[in-house]
Enzyme design. Structure first.
Site, PDB file in Angstrom:
ATOM      1  N   LYS A  96       0.820  -1.060  -0.083  1.00  0.00           N
ATOM      2  CA  LYS A  96       0.068   0.076  -0.061  1.00  0.00           C
ATOM      3  C   LYS A  96       1.006   1.337   0.152  1.00  0.00           C
ATOM      4  O   LYS A  96       0.565   2.197  -0.706  1.00  0.00           O
ATOM      5  CB  LYS A  96      -0.816  -0.101   1.394  1.00  0.00           C
ATOM      6  CG  LYS A  96      -1.683   0.909   1.614  1.00  0.00           C
ATOM      7  CD  LYS A  96      -2.518   0.728   2.577  1.00  0.00           C
ATOM      8  CE  LYS A  96      -3.513   2.209   3.040  1.00  0.00           C
ATOM      9  NZ  LYS A  96      -4.313   1.958   4.377  1.00  0.00           N
ATOM     10  N   GLU A 144      10.494  -4.735   4.253  1.00  0.00           N
ATOM     11  CA  GLU A 144      10.689  -6.423   3.892  1.00  0.00           C
ATOM     12  C   GLU A 144      10.125  -6.356   2.342  1.00  0.00           C
ATOM     13  O   GLU A 144      11.020  -7.159   1.678  1.00  0.00           O
ATOM     14  CB  GLU A 144       9.612  -7.108   4.629  1.00  0.00           C
ATOM     15  CG  GLU A 144       9.947  -7.229   5.972  1.00  0.00           C
ATOM     16  CD  GLU A 144       9.457  -6.039   7.004  1.00  0.00           C
ATOM     17  OE1 GLU A 144       9.281  -4.926   6.477  1.00  0.00           O
ATOM     18  OE2 GLU A 144       9.166  -6.296   8.067  1.00  0.00           O
ATOM     19  N   GLY A 168      -4.717  -2.027   5.549  1.00  0.00           N
ATOM     20  CA  GLY A 168      -4.130  -3.150   5.158  1.00  0.00           C
ATOM     21  C   GLY A 168      -4.530  -4.761   5.414  1.00  0.00           C
ATOM     22  O   GLY A 168      -4.509  -5.333   4.485  1.00  0.00           O
ATOM     23  N   ARG A 169      -5.066  -4.687   6.767  1.00  0.00           N
ATOM     24  CA  ARG A 169      -5.450  -5.948   7.107  1.00  0.00           C
ATOM     25  C   ARG A 169      -6.927  -6.316   6.632  1.00  0.00           C
ATOM     26  O   ARG A 169      -7.613  -7.368   6.940  1.00  0.00           O
ATOM     27  CB  ARG A 169      -5.354  -6.073   8.610  1.00  0.00           C
ATOM     28  CG  ARG A 169      -5.988  -4.948   9.503  1.00  0.00           C
ATOM     29  CD  ARG A 169      -5.466  -5.128  10.852  1.00  0.00           C
ATOM     30  NE  ARG A 169      -5.959  -4.133  11.800  1.00  0.00           N
ATOM     31  CZ  ARG A 169      -5.418  -2.967  11.700  1.00  0.00           C
ATOM     32  NH1 ARG A 169      -4.107  -2.753  11.249  1.00  0.00           N
ATOM     33  NH2 ARG A 169      -5.797  -2.000  12.433  1.00  0.00           N
ATOM     34  N   GLU A 217      -4.237  -6.896  15.823  1.00  0.00           N
ATOM     35  CA  GLU A 217      -3.745  -5.726  15.488  1.00  0.00           C
ATOM     36  C   GLU A 217      -4.696  -4.551  15.625  1.00  0.00           C
ATOM     37  O   GLU A 217      -4.672  -3.368  16.118  1.00  0.00           O
ATOM     38  CB  GLU A 217      -3.310  -5.703  14.208  1.00  0.00           C
ATOM     39  CG  GLU A 217      -2.320  -4.584  13.896  1.00  0.00           C
ATOM     40  CD  GLU A 217      -1.367  -4.760  12.393  1.00  0.00           C
ATOM     41  OE1 GLU A 217      -0.461  -5.479  12.466  1.00  0.00           O
ATOM     42  OE2 GLU A 217      -1.748  -4.320  11.230  1.00  0.00           O
ATOM     43  N   HIS A 228      -5.612 -33.498  18.378  1.00  0.00           N
ATOM     44  CA  HIS A 228      -4.427 -34.523  18.789  1.00  0.00           C
ATOM     45  C   HIS A 228      -3.197 -33.519  19.323  1.00  0.00           C
ATOM     46  O   HIS A 228      -2.138 -33.914  19.445  1.00  0.00           O
ATOM     47  CB  HIS A 228      -4.094 -35.310  17.462  1.00  0.00           C
ATOM     48  CG  HIS A 228      -5.339 -35.971  17.049  1.00  0.00           C
ATOM     49  ND1 HIS A 228      -5.325 -37.289  17.631  1.00  0.00           N
ATOM     50  CD2 HIS A 228      -6.248 -35.846  16.190  1.00  0.00           C
ATOM     51  CE1 HIS A 228      -6.393 -37.883  17.069  1.00  0.00           C
ATOM     52  NE2 HIS A 228      -7.023 -37.093  16.248  1.00  0.00           N
ATOM     53  N   LYS A 279       9.906  -1.227  14.187  1.00  0.00           N
ATOM     54  CA  LYS A 279      10.552  -0.485  12.593  1.00  0.00           C
ATOM     55  C   LYS A 279      11.381   0.322  13.045  1.00  0.00           C
ATOM     56  O   LYS A 279      12.545   0.359  12.155  1.00  0.00           O
ATOM     57  CB  LYS A 279       9.103  -0.225  11.904  1.00  0.00           C
ATOM     58  CG  LYS A 279       8.396  -0.939  11.247  1.00  0.00           C
ATOM     59  CD  LYS A 279       7.532  -0.423  10.230  1.00  0.00           C
ATOM     60  CE  LYS A 279       5.965  -1.067   9.974  1.00  0.00           C
ATOM     61  NZ  LYS A 279       5.060  -0.390   9.219  1.00  0.00           N
TER      62      LYS A 279
HETATM   63  C1  G6Q Z   1      -2.405  -3.975   8.403  1.00  0.00           C
HETATM   64  C2  G6Q Z   1      -0.986  -3.177   8.633  1.00  0.00           C
HETATM   65  C3  G6Q Z   1       0.078  -4.002   8.039  1.00  0.00           C
HETATM   66  C4  G6Q Z   1       0.461  -3.777   6.424  1.00  0.00           C
HETATM   67  C5  G6Q Z   1       2.030  -4.063   6.435  1.00  0.00           C
HETATM   68  C6  G6Q Z   1       2.390  -4.089   4.948  1.00  0.00           C
HETATM   69  O1  G6Q Z   1      -3.325  -3.343   8.847  1.00  0.00           O
HETATM   70  O2  G6Q Z   1      -1.220  -1.838   8.082  1.00  0.00           O
HETATM   71  O3  G6Q Z   1       0.083  -5.297   8.250  1.00  0.00           O
HETATM   72  O4  G6Q Z   1      -0.406  -4.233   5.784  1.00  0.00           O
HETATM   73  O5  G6Q Z   1       2.764  -3.285   7.120  1.00  0.00           O
HETATM   74  O6  G6Q Z   1       2.339  -2.596   4.369  1.00  0.00           O
HETATM   75  P1  G6Q Z   1       2.327  -2.010   3.107  1.00  0.00           P
HETATM   76  O7  G6Q Z   1       1.081  -2.800   2.310  1.00  0.00           O
HETATM   77  O8  G6Q Z   1       2.374  -0.575   2.980  1.00  0.00           O
HETATM   78  O9  G6Q Z   1       3.695  -2.679   2.423  1.00  0.00           O
END
Ligand code: G6Q
Length: 546
Positions: free
Chosen positions: A209, A215, A269-270, A355, A386, A514
């Site tokens: 996003k 990463e 994001g989530r 989160e 199990h 971070k």
């Molecule tokens: C979710 C968070 C987080 C995000 C990641 C990736 O709600 O905001 O998990 O999705 O940090 O972010 P980018 O899509 O910006 O790389």
């Protein structure tokens, strides 16, 4: 439109619930069945292909009445209006929360800052579907003229977990494209993947996003370098596409503008698998199935928005969770899907739930003095039986558990489905009914054990029962029912955030780590050393080989 504001523990219903809890805490779930002859009828919900049985919970009908009052007093209906109408309910980031707009019927206008977002939502979806059709049909060619057979989603967190979980869950509906997901910054993750794929027939989706995530950028850059070791720079256009809100950064990466799938900052994001972030899903199962996923979620959205609390599945689930979390002081909740397809649902929901509601400050900026975010864990049944079920059956902790199963299997599987269903049903019965000392003794006698042996073994074989569960029996795992199931949990999160008076849609708690990782990285890669505590310094020095 903003969210209502209150202190939950000062609401009348909260206090009435506290009193009520002290009156009924020693009553057993089975007692409620005795006392309430219409219990099953009142506490089971039928919605489309979902049968949701709440009756095996530690609640009386009076408890539910009080919980419903709590939702009313907390201003839930006003909050739902703000949520669905594009109010900036993610106040600490100044954003609307509109993943629901992505799965609306596309006919009603939904405005963000006075602008109807639906035409853009539809246009972006059309672009995504047309692209997916070209890749799936083989029309889209790699740089050596071969069609694509592999897709690699490069993203993390919300840009990974949802697409990975759904793609896996809908494997049955998949086509010839093999999907892979690279998320971890650990280089070994992508190196292992690169051993398996052919660059000539692979399409890489860089999903971020913000397009600033360490990463994702590290993985995208390394994979790009690997790709260019066997292909010219001009081949990037045929093999790399991006999903992001940050168009400038994508341009700098060298991705052709027509290969960019935009998303909006009002999609968290989530909660973004419904947007272009779900491109890997759309490719792996095709646009029709992706559309079904959206339709199912949209149907659950309308159920949640328009159904009175008494019959509102996500709201009742949220209220039960508040009941266990704040009155019973339950430490965690388990989610057990009885299908291997949903083996990663608990991990996916961990992000959504923990989160979103793992917050210790309320909407007034004040530290809360009550428990918020629930801890979620789980695994697929019957495997989980199990593994950790011992603790749920006989341990000392109260763990309300969601049991999810689909009545029909996707393949013809002989009597496997009956075996699966029997385990699914038997577990909730065992958890509620337990096994009394008298039954244990009788069983041991029948086995011919001596009186002394029976006395010795009996305590270990007794099950107290009275352990709460919620049963979800859904007709069949389809893109539609999966969409509805995920949306159900999303709205549960929302309702809990409203009751607890917290902001569910920011995630400041992930920022500090971070920030410090950047500082430690520069320490690792240079001769300098910033100020740290002694333990941290020792670790840095060790990693530097000093
Ligand atoms: C979710 C968070 C987080 C995000 C990641 C990736 O709600 O905001 O998990 O999705 O940090 O972010 P980018 O899509 O910006 O790389």
């Amino acid at each position: 439109m903003t969210l209502p504001n209150h202190k939950p523990t000062q609401l009348n219903a909260w206090n009435e619930l506290a009193t009520h809890f002290s009156q009924i805490q020693n009553q057993e779930i089975l007692d409620f069945f005795e006392l309430e002859k219409d219990r099953l009828e009142k506490l089971s919900l039928h919605w489309e292909d979902f049968y949701v049985d709440l009756s095996k919970n530690s609640v009386s009908q009076k408890t539910l009445e009080l919980l419903i009052n709590l939702a009313d007093e907390a201003g839930l209906s006003q909050a739902i209006k703000a949520y669905f109408s594009g109010g900036k309910i993610n106040e600490t980031e100044g954003r609307a929360v509109l993943h629901t707009a992505l799965r609306s019927k596309g006919t009603e206008a939904i405005a963000v800052e006075g602008q109807n977002v639906i035409p853009e939502v539809n246009a972006v979806k059309e672009k995504m579907y047309a692209f997916a059709e070209r890749v799936i049909s083989g029309d889209w060619k790699g740089h050596t003229g071969k069609s694509i057979d592999t897709i690699v989603n490069i993203g993390i967190g919300g840009s990974d977990l949802g697409p990975a979980m759904v793609t896996e869950a809908l494997e049955f509906y998949g086509n010839h494209l093999t999907p892979y997901f690279v998320s971890n910054v650990e280089g070994d993750h992508h190196q292992e993947l690169l051993k398996k794929i052919n660059p000539e027939t692979t399409l890489f989706l860089i999903v971020s996003k913000t397009f600033t995530t360490q990463e994702t950028l590290a993985n995208a850059n390394s994979i790009r370098k690997w790709f260019l070791s066997s292909a010219p720079e001009s081949a990037i256009a045929q093999h790399f596409v991006a999903v992001s809100t940050n168009l400038e950064k994508i341009d700098a990466f060298g991705i052709a503008p027509e290969n960019v799938f935009p998303m909006n900052d009002w999609v968290g994001g989530r909660f973004s698998l419904w947007s272009t972030v779900g491109l890997s899903i759309c490719l792996a199962v095709g646009p029709e199935n992706f559309e079904q996923l959206l339709q199912g979620a949209g149907a659950m959205d309308r159920h949640f928005r328009d159904t009175p609390v008494e019959k509102n599945i996500p709201t009742l689930l949220a209220l039960l969770s508040v009941w266990y979390n704040n009155f019973w002081q339950a430490e965690s909740e388990a989610i057990v899907p009885y299908t291997q397809y949903l083996r990663n649902l608990p991990a996916y929901l961990q992000q959504g739930i923990m989160e979103s509601n793992g917050k210790g400050v309320d909407r007034n900026g004040k530290a809360v003095d009550y428990q918020t975010g629930t801890i979620i864990w789980g695994a697929s049944g019957t495997n989980a039986q199990h593994a950790f079920f011992q603790l749920i059956h006989q341990g000392t902790k109260l763990i309300p558990t969601d049991f999810i199963c689909f009545q029909e299997s996707l393949h013809e599987t002989g009597d496997h489905q009956d075996k699966l269903l029997s385990n699914f049903i038997a577990q909730t019965e065992a958890l509620m009914c337990g096994k009394t000392e008298a039954v244990v003794r009788k069983e041991l006698e029948e086995k011919g054990l001596s009186a002394q042996e029976i006395d010795r073994l009996t305590p270990f074989k007794v099950f107290t029962g009275n352990r709460p569960t919620t049963t979800f029996l859904i007709q069949k795992l389809t893109p539609y029912t999966l969409g509805a199931l995920i949306a159900m949990y999303e709205h549960k999160i929302f309702v809990q955030g409203i009751i607890w008076n917290i902001y569910s849609y920011d995630q400041w708690g992930v920022e500090l780590g971070k920030q410090l990782a950047n500082s430690v990285l520069s320490d690792l890669q240079s001769d300098t050393l910033a100020a740290h505590d002694p333990s941290t310094i020792a670790l840095i020095e060790r990693c530097k080989g000093n």
